[in-house]
Enzyme design. Structure first.
Site: not given
Length: 428
Positions: A123, A316
């Site tokens: 990431r 999310d």
């Protein structure tokens, strides 16, 4: 790896659930409690793998933290009492821990090295590293500091004015945390407001902030004072049960003490726009955060377009919203969600592959999805992609498939919702 086979339930979902504490707020309660002077008490802390990474990191830097169930007592002595850790700090899969700790560690007079699991190692960190370097941070690592592992030589920082190029509360928070230790004033400006838990908690611990629209400013070298924190139920966890009740005919669920921070309630806005039957009761403020009980009752849904300023308020929840869209009449379009490409996995790709395997009519775009409903879903074997939200998505999908769904590995779910299957079983 732990495989899980799930059979469709025989009837509607009924009952009450109190979802675990908010993950974002749990992380921050440990960070601020450890940086403050005095004893901080935290109630309803989320004891998930991700949040426990943050807790053990501060323990490694000399902070005394006692945990009893979902309660924490943090004996803070201020940042000056933190000790240089003897070993590299391990963040596991927690992107929140990694990015926010970069902001803290960059301004502390110590050397630290940071690493994570294989997923976190992929990431990008440059979105945090670049503004911190503008403040004077010395950070090095793989690909010029874009990926873990990273090494930080903490030193005195200088405040900056920074316009966020990405819609990310983690980046905003990292800069504000660095600004807390910096000389002068730090200002962060967003194009669209993202979740504001850092600002709320800074004020709760006695910091002075100036908020002007989407710009947040604070002066450096402020002292934080311990306070008591109640962590509301995580609306990102509640979202899975909100969608479950919205797609299983005849269902009615009540979710207790859920956080209703307006920067996080995009999922409720979308459900209402699609025609869902939602009631919110007993709304109140607790510890600076708005909470309440949410009751959702099954009703037929219609397709919508989701784009623009609402995206940071539900980023999310988009994977589970994609499942919701498969059960709405018409074509749902989700745009402006490119940020999903750099989550625990590429969630645009993962959601498309998972729902396609389950029989959905879904097309991947560069920044979202086109989903045609209403579609009957079928059972199949699917992956969790080492991503907690993908594992829970598959589990909720199994509630409406014609046959069994097998999830290849449910262990990632523990990073945010250790009791997920226990809660799911009590309402089936």
């Amino acid at each position: 790896m732990r495989e899980r086979k799930l059979q469709p339930p025989k009837g509607p979902l009924q009952g009450k659930i109190e979802v675990p504490g908010d993950k974002s707020i749990s992380h921050r309660s440990v960070m601020f409690g450890s940086l403050a002077h005095g004893t901080t008490h935290v109630q309803h802390f989320l004891g998930s793998e991700d949040c426990l990474r943050t807790l053990t990191i501060f323990q490694a830097m000399g902070v005394k933290i006692e945990q009893k169930g979902s309660s924490l007592t943090i004996f803070g002595k201020g940042p000056e009492a933190l000790k240089e850790p003897l070993e590299p700090l391990y963040f596991g899969n927690s992107g929140t821990t990694a990015r926010l700790m970069l902001g803290i560690l960059a301004g502390l007079p110590m050397f630290t090295t940071l690493h994570g699991d294989i997923s976190l190692t992929k990431r990008p960190m440059n979105r945090v590293v670049e503004p911190l370097r503008l403040m004077g941070a010395q950070i090095d690592g793989r690909d010029h500091g874009n990926y873990l592992p990273l090494a930080i030589r903490g030193q005195t920082m200088k405040g900056i004015r920074y316009e966020l190029p990405v819609k990310s509360a983690q980046v905003k928070s990292a800069i504000l945390l660095a600004g807390l230790f910096a000389e002068g004033e730090t200002t962060v400006t967003e194009s669209t407001s993202t979740r504001n838990h850092t600002e709320t908690m800074l004020e709760a611990f006695g910091a002075e902030l100036h908020i002007n629209g989407t710009a947040v400013s604070l002066k450096g070298n402020q002292t934080l004072t311990a306070t008591d924190i109640y962590v509301p139920g995580d609306i990102s966890s509640a979202a899975f049960f909100l969608v479950a009740a919205a797609i299983v005919p005849g269902s009615s669920l009540k979710l207790l003490n859920v956080g209703l921070n307006e920067t996080r309630t995009g999922i409720i806005d979308v459900l209402l726009e699609m025609g869902a039957d939602i009631q919110i009761e007993n709304e109140r403020q607790k510890g600076g955060e708005r909470i309440g009980n949410i009751t959702i009752t099954y009703r037929e849904l219609k397709a919508v377009t989701i784009e623009g300023e609402i995206i940071p308020r539900l980023i999310d929840e988009i994977p589970i919203i994609a499942l919701l869209a498969t059960q709405a009449e018409g074509t749902t379009v989700i745009k402006d969600a490119r940020e999903l490409r750099v989550k625990e996995t590429d969630r645009i790709r993962a959601v498309t592959e998972t729902l396609t395997r389950l029989g959905a009519n879904i097309k991947e775009t560069k920044d979202g999805f086109i989903i045609c409903g209403k579609t009957k879903l079928v059972g199949n074997r699917v992956e969790s992609y080492h991503d907690h939200r993908m594992g829970m998505l598959a589990a909720v999908a199994s509630l409406i498939t014609t046959t069994e769904v097998t999830i290849d590995d449910i262990t990632p779910i523990a990073t945010s919702y250790p009791s997920f299957f226990k809660d799911l079983e009590q309402i089936i």
